[in-house]
Design a protein around this motif. Structure first.
Motif, PDB file in Angstrom:
ATOM      1  N   ASN A 256       0.828  -1.215   0.000  1.00 27.14           N
ATOM      2  CA  ASN A 256       0.000   0.000   0.000  1.00 27.14           C
ATOM      3  C   ASN A 256       0.860   1.262   0.000  1.00 27.14           C
ATOM      4  O   ASN A 256       0.515   2.247  -0.649  1.00 27.14           O
ATOM      5  N   ASN A 257       1.958   1.224   0.730  1.00 29.17           N
ATOM      6  CA  ASN A 257       2.837   2.386   0.742  1.00 29.17           C
ATOM      7  C   ASN A 257       3.561   2.571  -0.592  1.00 29.17           C
ATOM      8  O   ASN A 257       3.772   3.695  -1.034  1.00 29.17           O
ATOM      9  N   VAL A 258       3.931   1.457  -1.217  1.00 29.99           N
ATOM     10  CA  VAL A 258       4.566   1.545  -2.539  1.00 29.99           C
ATOM     11  C   VAL A 258       3.595   2.140  -3.557  1.00 29.99           C
ATOM     12  O   VAL A 258       3.942   3.059  -4.308  1.00 29.99           O
ATOM     13  N   GLU A 260       0.986   3.960  -3.077  1.00 29.56           N
ATOM     14  CA  GLU A 260       0.678   5.363  -2.793  1.00 29.56           C
ATOM     15  C   GLU A 260       1.831   6.270  -3.228  1.00 29.56           C
ATOM     16  O   GLU A 260       1.613   7.334  -3.801  1.00 29.56           O
ATOM     17  N   ALA A 261       3.055   5.820  -2.961  1.00 27.16           N
ATOM     18  CA  ALA A 261       4.216   6.620  -3.360  1.00 27.16           C
ATOM     19  C   ALA A 261       4.267   6.760  -4.884  1.00 27.16           C
ATOM     20  O   ALA A 261       4.538   7.841  -5.408  1.00 27.16           O
TER      21      ALA A 261
END
Lengths: 358, 384
Positions: A256-258, A260-261
């Motif tokens: 999820n962080n990847v 979003e980034a």
């Protein structure tokens, strides 16, 4: 999470849940695939997500697309979905024309084909789904440098091969075959951007499989009884459940962080960290899930192997983890003034993935 | 599997991080403090706490009427990260800021809030947490320190143990049995009382940590009178109130960063040596840290959005995973570079190694052993 993304995820998950069962996934190992499933996703516009509308795409963005890819990993969908959508994403990324038919890609710089006067020559191994697809998007080296080219696969000699999960991984050979499209020379930053995106797509697939393995395993501990009670009641089994939950939660949050980034074009080293961490996740998840499933999980009849075998294959396909450990190490070394904490929390050194200049 | 939210810091938050960092670097340059590992347990410095209080950085999220700043949970997360990353001595006010304040805001009386919170935010009033007893460790509900009702208050008798920094604290939120075990629910009949640690009948006895340092204490109660006004929340509701604190206690950056000064120094040392191979190995530590931080911030965001009920299982998971990580750091470090750990070492990395090795066994015990947490998580996962 955008409303659009929620809706797409919901629709695709329902389709895959309904259409993909163990038997369908098994057919891949006999050399078949699931064209009806492909058509269904295509009719619903899911194969054109993240392609801009002016190029005939369906709207949506990279986060949406990566989440669909995650779901195809979660259901081991036997279609060249990642291959076709990512091939098209790269074509648009390098300002080339997107294509209609099924496609695949070859992005390993050290087996790039040679390009001379618009003709491609060479041999590359482990090309996913080549036998079932019509176009190849590949790196190629000319005297000027590295390009991304698109070529019709009907001109290729294809030798069949498969990975540990029985998915098609073919050898593709070209002899002076005419390319359809060629990008300008790619800088090393461009090639790195392509590598980063490729790894993000692989992380998406792996996240899906990891999530599924966790689901299968927790479910099994509730159904399987020994000594007169479900095995999740045993503390040593609970320890497995927690370790599995931990690794799965790490993987999901990393993914999820990847995404979003990438979505915010704010990707620093998230893909690198995630890819490095996934090595440990995969090792733990495959080991623990098989241990909990015990003998039945080692049979072809059970579906667990459809996901563990895929993870054991996918982790060694494309860019290896050593590329990412080397990248992080080099960045740390070059960031000479900064402490690790400054490096980890800095937003000043953004390296957005810029589209290749047209 | 539960999905935790992602967090992108705003520009204001990034600026706040830099402000805190600049302040800490300036104080470090002035020699106000010496960085150390596990500084939220072992770095007790009331002067530093008062300095932090002057900055408005204690009770950051609390209402302004009690001296707080009404900032977000994420702002507090950033602040805490910066303290721990540099190894600043934040132990004195730690528990009052992390636990007592939120407890009083949720369950305390107006009088308690008005009396205690402004003192806490100034960095002048410290709280201990009185939970464990000699025979009640992981089985916390078996506590036997008891309070009997008398005119105007309660008389407390019994003993607490492992109370961090009780010798520096002014008060202790103490879990006591206010009615005897009814044979059915061990969780019933428990209450939380604020005990003045300077009251008559209190004896505090140090328990030397394995380093010889004094962090932990035994606290004895011999007919200690606690007025009715010092009851937190409802009599008999102590177990539920205590559980609500746990999400705050379990998932913060202090469950990941206790040995961060060592990681940072390892990287600096490898850079000085131009050791690319060592940095490649260390990149795995960085990746693990990043993975855990995603989870921990996700829980903070859940707390911010007020979904407290969904938080307890991921919070327990973060603590179990995070403390195992911080515990592993000295073991990994010593295989990457040569160190010689001593507490009075001249080389920073040797001192951080010593602090980390010697403090590491406590990480997976304090605030709920990993075994207890595993039980909580496993049951939660199976029930989903």
């Amino acid at each position: 999470m955008s409303e659009m993304k929620d809706m797409i995820v919901d629709v695709v998950e329902r389709m895959l849940k309904e259409k993909v069962d163990k038997e369908l996934v098994d057919t891949v190992e006999q050399g078949h695939w699931a064209p009806e499933l492909w058509e269904l996703l295509k009719e619903n516009g899911m194969t054109d997500v993240a392609i801009t509308e002016k190029n005939g795409g369906a709207g949506g963005d990279i986060e949406d697309l990566l989440n669909i890819v995650r779901l195809t990993g979660k259901y081991a969908a036997p279609i060249p979905f990642t291959e076709t959508t990512f091939a098209n994403y790269l074509l648009e990324f390098t300002n080339l024309q997107v294509i209609e038919d099924l496609a695949t890609y070859m992005l390993c710089p050290n087996q790039a084909f040679s390009l001379e006067n618009g003709k491609l020559t060479g041999e590359a191994i482990q090309i996913p789904w080549a036998r079932h697809t019509k176009h190849l998007v590949t790196l190629a080296n000319s005297t000027e440098g590295t390009h991304l080219v698109e070529i019709d696969l009907s001109q290729a000699e294809i030798k069949l091969g498969s990975n540990l999960a029985g998915e098609p991984r073919d050898t593709v050979i070209f002899q002076h075959a005419k390319v359809s499209q060629v990008s300008p020379v790619l800088s090393s930053d461009d090639v790195h951007a392509i590598t980063t995106l490729h790894s993000a797509f692989q992380l998406a697939l792996m996240t899906g499989a990891i999530d599924k393995i966790n689901d299968l395993t927790v479910q099994y501990t509730k159904e399987r009884e020994q000594f007169g009670r479900p095995i999740h009641r045993f503390q040593l089994v609970q320890q497995h459940i927690v370790q599995l939950a931990g690794e799965t939660a790490i993987a999901l949050a990393a993914f999820n962080n990847v995404t979003e980034a990438l979505q915010m074009n704010n990707q620093n080293s998230e893909v690198a960290y995630a890819r490095i961490r996934f090595e440990e996740v995969i090792q733990a998840v495959t080991t623990i899930s098989h241990q909990v499933h015990a003998a039945i999980g080692t049979t072809h009849e059970h579906s667990l192997h459809q996901f563990t075998r895929r993870l054991w294959s996918w982790r060694d396909e494309g860019t290896s983890t050593s590329y990412w450990t080397n990248l992080v190490a080099t960045q740390l070394l070059e960031n000479s003034g900064d402490s690790l904490w400054e490096y980890l929390t800095s937003f000043s050194s953004n390296s957005p993935l810029l589209k290749v200049e047209g | 599997m539960f999905q935790l939210p992602t967090v992108q810091f705003t520009q204001e938050q990034e600026q706040f991080r830099l402000d805190v960092r600049t302040f800490l670097q300036d104080e470090l340059a002035k020699g106000t403090f010496t960085p150390k590992c596990d500084s939220w347990l072992s770095g007790d410095d009331p002067e530093f706490s008062k300095l932090i209080g002057q900055k408005g950085w204690i009770g950051l999220t609390w209402p302004k009427q009690y001296g707080g700043q009404e900032r977000s949970t994420i702002d507090r997360y950033i602040l805490t990260e910066e303290f721990l990353a540099v190894g600043a001595p934040v132990a004195a006010h730690w528990f009052a800021d992390r636990q007592t304040g939120p407890l009083l805001l949720r369950y305390g009386t107006e009088e308690q809030r008005e009396y205690f919170l402004p003192k806490i935010v100034k960095g002048e009033c410290y709280f201990g947490i009185g939970l464990s007893e000699p025979n009640s460790g992981s089985d916390l509900a078996s506590v036997s320190t008891r309070a009997e009702k008398v005119e105007g208050g309660w008389i407390v008798n019994g003993q607490k143990i492992w109370t961090s920094n009780a010798h520096l604290c002014h008060y202790m939120v103490t879990l006591v049995r206010t009615s005897p075990f009814d044979g059915k629910s061990k969780h019933a009949g428990l209450s939380q009382l604020i005990v003045d640690l300077h009251a008559e009948g209190i004896t505090i006895v140090p328990i030397k940590f394995l380093t010889g340092e004094h962090h932990y204490n035994e606290v004895f109660f011999d007919n200690v009178f606690v007025p009715d006004s010092m009851v937190v929340g409802e009599i008999g509701n102590g177990w539920a109130q205590g559980l609500a604190e746990l999400a705050f206690e379990r998932s913060g950056p202090e469950r990941i960063l206790s040995t961060f000064p060592l990681i940072d120094e390892l990287i600096q040392e490898l850079k000085r040596q131009n050791n690319l191979e060592g940095l490649q190995q260390a990149s795995k530590i960085v990746a693990r840290l990043w993975g855990l931080r995603n989870l921990s911030i996700g829980v903070a965001q859940l707390l911010e959005s007020g979904n407290g009920d969904d938080v307890s299982i991921p919070a327990a998971l973060v603590k179990a995973l995070g403390t195992k990580f911080e515990q592993s750091i000295p073991e990994i470090t010593r295989l990457i570079i040569q160190t010689y750990p001593t507490l009075d070492a001249h080389r920073k990395i040797d001192r951080f190694m010593a602090e980390s090795i010697l403090h590491a066994p406590g990480f997976t015990i304090r605030g709920g052993t990993s075994e207890v947490l595993y039980g909580v998580v496993a049951k939660g996962v199976v029930a989903q």
